[in-house]
Design a protein around this motif. Structure first.
Motif, PDB file in Angstrom:
ATOM      1  N   THR A 275      41.466  40.638  27.243  1.00  0.00           N
ATOM      2  CA  THR A 275      41.057  39.340  27.795  1.00  0.00           C
ATOM      3  C   THR A 275      40.111  39.502  28.978  1.00  0.00           C
ATOM      4  O   THR A 275      39.948  38.571  29.766  1.00  0.00           O
ATOM      5  N   ALA A 276      39.482  40.678  29.117  1.00  0.00           N
ATOM      6  CA  ALA A 276      38.688  40.956  30.322  1.00  0.00           C
ATOM      7  C   ALA A 276      37.593  39.927  30.534  1.00  0.00           C
ATOM      8  O   ALA A 276      37.382  39.451  31.659  1.00  0.00           O
ATOM      9  N   VAL A 277      36.873  39.562  29.485  1.00  0.00           N
ATOM     10  CA  VAL A 277      35.752  38.628  29.647  1.00  0.00           C
ATOM     11  C   VAL A 277      36.262  37.272  30.100  1.00  0.00           C
ATOM     12  O   VAL A 277      35.705  36.650  31.018  1.00  0.00           O
TER      13      VAL A 277
ATOM     14  N   HIS B 229      35.574  35.354  33.739  1.00  0.00           N
ATOM     15  CA  HIS B 229      35.108  33.975  33.941  1.00  0.00           C
ATOM     16  C   HIS B 229      36.019  33.250  34.932  1.00  0.00           C
ATOM     17  O   HIS B 229      35.549  32.479  35.772  1.00  0.00           O
ATOM     18  N   SER B 230      37.325  33.511  34.822  1.00  0.00           N
ATOM     19  CA  SER B 230      38.270  32.879  35.751  1.00  0.00           C
ATOM     20  C   SER B 230      38.028  33.347  37.183  1.00  0.00           C
ATOM     21  O   SER B 230      38.008  32.540  38.125  1.00  0.00           O
TER      22      SER B 230
ATOM     23  N   ARG C 162      39.822  42.082  42.777  1.00  0.00           N
ATOM     24  CA  ARG C 162      38.809  41.833  41.750  1.00  0.00           C
ATOM     25  C   ARG C 162      37.844  40.737  42.161  1.00  0.00           C
ATOM     26  O   ARG C 162      36.678  40.774  41.772  1.00  0.00           O
ATOM     27  N   GLN C 163      38.284  39.762  42.934  1.00  0.00           N
ATOM     28  CA  GLN C 163      37.326  38.773  43.444  1.00  0.00           C
ATOM     29  C   GLN C 163      36.332  39.449  44.384  1.00  0.00           C
ATOM     30  O   GLN C 163      35.126  39.206  44.312  1.00  0.00           O
ATOM     31  N   ARG C 164      36.835  40.317  45.250  1.00  0.00           N
ATOM     32  CA  ARG C 164      35.926  41.022  46.160  1.00  0.00           C
ATOM     33  C   ARG C 164      35.041  42.002  45.395  1.00  0.00           C
ATOM     34  O   ARG C 164      33.881  42.220  45.738  1.00  0.00           O
ATOM     35  N   ALA C 165      35.612  42.616  44.344  1.00  0.00           N
ATOM     36  CA  ALA C 165      34.805  43.510  43.511  1.00  0.00           C
ATOM     37  C   ALA C 165      33.656  42.747  42.869  1.00  0.00           C
ATOM     38  O   ALA C 165      32.516  43.217  42.831  1.00  0.00           O
ATOM     39  N   LEU C 166      33.951  41.552  42.357  1.00  0.00           N
ATOM     40  CA  LEU C 166      32.916  40.741  41.717  1.00  0.00           C
ATOM     41  C   LEU C 166      31.807  40.416  42.714  1.00  0.00           C
ATOM     42  O   LEU C 166      30.606  40.529  42.403  1.00  0.00           O
ATOM     43  N   VAL C 167      32.197  40.027  43.932  1.00  0.00           N
ATOM     44  CA  VAL C 167      31.199  39.723  44.962  1.00  0.00           C
ATOM     45  C   VAL C 167      30.384  40.976  45.290  1.00  0.00           C
ATOM     46  O   VAL C 167      29.152  40.927  45.424  1.00  0.00           O
TER      47      VAL C 167
END
Length: 984
Positions: free
Chosen positions: A62-64, A68-69, A29-34
């Motif tokens: 709690t997705a939002v 943010h995290s 998910r971090q790579r997805a966000l990038v």
């Protein structure tokens, strides 16, 4: 912006490198966000879109917060690799602040676009070098190790389409330079991945033919033809068929002209039309929509290529269509046509035969050779364009009848249509790629202002510029008009334009003079309004009297005095004309500027008595809806009974249905109460406050509740009725208690008590005593609270008012328990519980059960506490009382923790926190976060405990509460452990 040392890669595994080396991105998910941010680098990506990309199937509640995290961790990882401030939080989401050239996918797209320009300018060597460099950026499957789901699949498919199109362009150039042998090898390899890509097959056939392998070239065609027939029941397209025929004949022209047979000699054919208008100056935004179109065009398809760009007047449909058409025009060497169909009005719309005549003349057919009848024109047009690659833009279509005759046959040409209407019949007959243009984002609007007015001027007054964007409703045309006014007055402060736009006639302010006439939004809106049927036009202007954000079919029927079916038909017509936005579930929304125009039409075309009658019908509808919901949610609140209302209510008689409907109306409620007072309907204003109190009790929204009661109080004071003023003061006090403004609550409740006494309202007097007791209890003044409760019980008992008695008994029980008189408190609570059950008051039954559970927990009776709290939770969920459900979940968590069960305590606290966030109650969110910290501490998860306690502490800075702050401090102190005291 981050310096170019940034290297963001998505054409393969997602990664980021900076001056200090690669970033430590962990987890998909971090790579997805990038990945998502990188593909829109420099532009804000909305939170909703990020959530969809990170959780494509079923986003958690709690997705939002989790997003943010992840954003915070990505920001930290990028800072560690030398890219501080690369991830920027900006409403309504996040922005990756890197230059386009730092992102391999964007650099690739820019290079391909530049190569096309170089090739068109006659520099194939430079174009080929640029394409080779662009293709070298690919390192594997795009977005690998990052996002999954529909978004990722669509983006990967789009990027693959651009990649293969770039490869085709490269090898077409190489064939033209005589590099046949290498081209054959590479094209054969590409066809292993894209076996039905006709352009690849054609280039390979041409390369084989030029290499002297004529039979192999023909065999490649037969292989493709057999596969297409078996898989899709179709044949190769006309362009490939012509090449096949030319190879069969051994056409020597193929050796000279790589793209097909020799062109006609100069003067033998008319010049290809090039009718596209110049681009709109300072085009801004629409990056995602343009990229999606590029990807769609690059993907293989088997039929006519049709794009329909829809949206309301002023949203920039023509500018968008022209911008994209100009970017792809080089693919259509046989001509680009642009026809204005004038479909904004039935009276001005171009007839289909006239549009066809324009197209045929543009394509070189002499006027005297154009058939007179439409069917003959269609045949002539289709025969003429069948073998050609033509780009046709039809601007401002009125209906499908204008468009259908102009749809080209085959897949070599492209048709782009813009319209304010749905054109549903076009979608029935053809596969159409839809682009529904919405409003610009705040950042896109600001960028448009910067381009017209100048970046320095906008940035020097950034808050005022942002306000201009919002006052223009983020509508491109309105922004261009506002920007033009500023550009024409270079010394004028932007804040001065804000004042003008916020004045009484915003539509007049959004116009400029040009060609001897005023150019502005009114003319655009008028054209759409003038095309409506009379019933829909009347509905449009009457709905302009409604002050809220959205309307339903039920309200529309009441406002215009129409049967429900006719109102629904009118709303559909308005939505089809993009004068209303269909939100789904029977709810529609005006754009702010369109609402102003609708209200103007009402003032101009509806007599004053008719407007006043419509206002009364709107208010009567809200009163009836509020009264019906109140009877379901809070039947003890029975001091208001509206005289009129719709015969059929828009929700079923259940708490869940009533709450769900009012949730949809929530954004309207404060505006409606203010509207009632502003229009001189003070009685409706205060009655709405009274009737909606039960909804706010269930759902929270404390700030709105306080503001609404202030409006109700002002209306009551204008009426000069002390009893009603007392009722509104009491309600305002209760709203302040809910908002945790307890001292302020007493400032309203004490004068309310005097007004109740002076007007002889004994029932109201008892309620105010009870409300004063609630405020005093929250201030920990329990002795005074008990006195007020006893007075409330005395007054209500004397009046025989059982609801008041139940409330007083609950508060007395809680107050006595708080001062240590637990058994006495339980006795009061059990007495109140019996009354609530006897009277069928499920709401107060749940409240008293909660109080009993809290009291039992305080005396260490865990089983009794959990039993009472479990009953309270079930009742509150059945009634839809989400705010009180949070309180009960927290209390269950506390009871579980007291009983030595940290796991269940954590689960209940987590559920409470999620729901607290959902209802927007930051006090309860903070309480739940602190309780989660305590539960995790008891479970031994010290790191997570610290995170939750710090989150609670951050919330407490905004919402002080001394007892809760003490809980947080105690938890953090326990985490720190014993501390050594240094010598002094």
């Amino acid at each position: 912006m981050v310096p170019p040392a940034a290297d963001v890669r998505v054409l393969g595994p997602v990664s980021v490198s900076g001056p200090a080396g690669p970033a430590g991105l962990t987890g998909g998910r971090q790579r997805a966000l990038v990945g998502v941010l990188a593909l829109d680098a420099g532009h804000v990506v909305a939170t909703s879109r990020l959530v969809d990309a990170l959780w494509p199937d079923d986003p958690p509640r709690t997705a939002v917060r989790t997003l943010h995290s992840h954003a915070a961790r990505v920001r930290s990882a990028l800072a560690a690799c030398g890219l501080p401030d690369a991830v920027v939080t900006r409403d309504p989401g996040y922005l990756l602040a890197v230059p386009r050239e730092a992102v391999d996918a964007l650099s690739f797209e820019d290079a391909v676009r530049a190569a096309g320009t170089e090739a068109a300018a006659g520099d194939p060597v430079a174009a080929a070098a640029r394409l080779e460099a662009a293709l070298a950026l690919w390192r594997g499957e795009p977005l690998a190790n990052g996002p999954v789901g529909d978004w990722a699949a669509t983006e990967a498919e789009r990027l693959h389409g651009r990649r293969v199109a770039a490869a085709e362009q490269l090898w077409e150039i190489r064939l033209g330079q005589g590099d046949h042998a290498t081209a054959v090898t590479e094209l054969d390899r590409l066809l292993g991945t894209y076996p039905t890509r006709e352009r690849l097959v054609g280039l390979l056939m041409l390369g084989l033919y030029r290499n002297g392998c004529r039979a192999d070239a023909l065999e490649r065609y037969e292989r493709l033809r057999a596969r297409l027939a078996e898989d899709y029941g179709t044949d190769p397209g006309p362009e490939l068929s012509r090449l096949h025929t030319a190879i069969l004949r051994g056409d020597p022209a193929l050796l000279l002209h790589p793209s097909g047979p020799a062109p006609a000699a100069a003067g033998n054919a008319p010049a290809a039309p090039a009718q596209l208008p110049p681009p709109v100056g300072h085009f801004s935004g629409r990056g995602p929509e343009l990229r999606r179109l590029d990807g769609w065009l690059a993907a293989p398809d088997g039929g006519p290529r049709l794009v329909l760009v829809r949206g309301p007047g002023g949203v920039g449909k023509t500018a968008f269509a022209v911008e994209w058409a100009r970017s792809v025009r080089d693919r259509y060497p046989d001509g680009q046509l642009f026809l204005e169909l004038r479909g904004h009005s039935r009276g001005t719309a171009v007839a289909p035969e006239d549009a066809l005549g324009q197209a045929l003349r543009a394509l070189g057919v002499p006027a005297d050779r154009i058939p007179a009848e439409l069917p003959d024109q269609v045949s002539a047009y289709r025969s003429l364009v069948h073998d050609k690659r033509i780009l046709l833009v039809l601007d401002n279509a009125a209906d499908a009848a204008q468009v259908l005759p102009l749809v080209p046959t085959g897949d070599a040409s492209l048709l782009v249509v813009t319209s304010r209407h749905e054109l549903a019949a076009l979608l029935v007959h053809h596969a159409v790629h839809l682009v529904d243009l919405g409003l610009l984002t705040g950042d896109e609007g600001a960028a448009l202002l910067e381009r017209v007015v100048g970046a320095e001027r906008v940035r020097s007054e950034r808050p005022a510029a942002a306000e201009v964007v919002e006052l223009c409703g983020r509508l491109p045309l309105a922004l261009r008009l506002a920007a033009a006014k500023l550009a024409g007055q270079p010394r004028r402060p932007i804040a001065e334009l804000v004042t003008e736009l916020a004045g009484r006639d915003r539509l007049a302010a959004l116009s400029v003079d040009g060609d001897g006439a005023a150019l502005g939004l009114r003319a655009v809106f008028a054209s759409g309004y003038g095309a409506l049927t009379p019933p829909a036009a009347r509905l449009f202007r009457l709905l302009g009297l409604h002050p809220g954000v959205s309307v339903t079919g039920s309200l529309a029927a009441a406002t215009a005095e129409l049967p429900t079916t006719e109102a629904a038909a009118g709303l559909r017509e308005l939505a089809a004309a993009h004068l209303l936005e269909d939100l789904g579930s029977g709810r529609y929304r005006f754009h702010d500027l369109l609402r102003l125009y609708a209200a103007e039409r009402a003032a101009a075309e509806e007599p004053a008595p008719a407007r006043e009658a419509a206002v009364v019908r709107i208010l009567d509808w809200y009163l009836a809806v509020a009264a019906a919901a109140n009877r379901i949610l809070d039947p003890g609140r029975d001091r208001v009974t509206p005289a009129r209302g719709p015969a059929e209510l828009p929700f079923e008689a259940t708490p869940a249905a009533a709450l769900a409907f009012l949730d949809g109306e929530h954004a309207n409620l404060l505006s409606i109460v203010a509207y009632a007072g502003r229009e001189g309907h003070e009685t409706a204003a205060w009655q709405l406050c009274y009737l909606l109190a039960g909804y706010f009790e269930s759902r929270g929204h404390w700030g709105d509740r306080v503001a609404m009661y202030r409006l109700g109080l002002a209306a009551a004071q204008r009426l000069g009725d002390p009893a009603i003023s007392g009722l509104m003061l009491s309600g305002l006090g209760v709203a302040c208690i809910a908002a945790r403004r307890h001292a302020e609550a007493l400032e309203h409740l004490r004068p309310a008590l005097e007004l109740m006494r002076s007007s002889g309202d004994r029932r109201g007097e008892g309620h105010v005593h009870n409300n004063i007791a609630a405020a005093l209890g929250e201030l920990h003044r329990y002795g005074e609270a008990i006195e007020s409760c006893e007075r409330a019980l005395e007054v209500h008992t004397a009046n025989g008012h059982r609801l008041g008695m139940r409330l007083a008994l609950n508060n007395l029980g809680c107050a006595h328990a708080r001062v240590g008189e637990v058994e006495r408190g339980i006795a009061y609570l059990e007495r109140g519980l019996r009354l609530a059950r006897d009277d069928g008051d499920r709401r107060l039954e749940a409240g008293i059960l909660h109080s009993l559970g809290e009291t039992h927990r305080g005396r260490g009776a865990h089983r009794e506490a959990l039993d009472a709290l479990g009953q309270a939770l079930r009742l509150r969920r059945r009634l839809g009382e989400r705010r009180y459900e949070v309180e009960t979940l927290i209390e269950i968590s506390r009871a579980r923790l007291d009983a030595g069960e940290p796991g269940p305590a954590r689960d209940h606290a987590l559920a409470a926190h999620r729901l607290g966030v959902a209802v927007g109650d930051q006090h309860l969110e903070a309480v739940a976060a602190a309780q989660l910290g305590r539960a995790q501490l008891a479970a031994g998860d010290r790191a997570d405990a610290r995170g939750w306690l710090l989150a609670a502490a951050e919330l407490r800075r905004r919402i002080p509460d001394r007892p809760e702050e003490a809980v947080i401090r105690a938890g953090l102190a326990e985490l720190s452990g014993p501390m050594l005291t240094p010598s002094r």
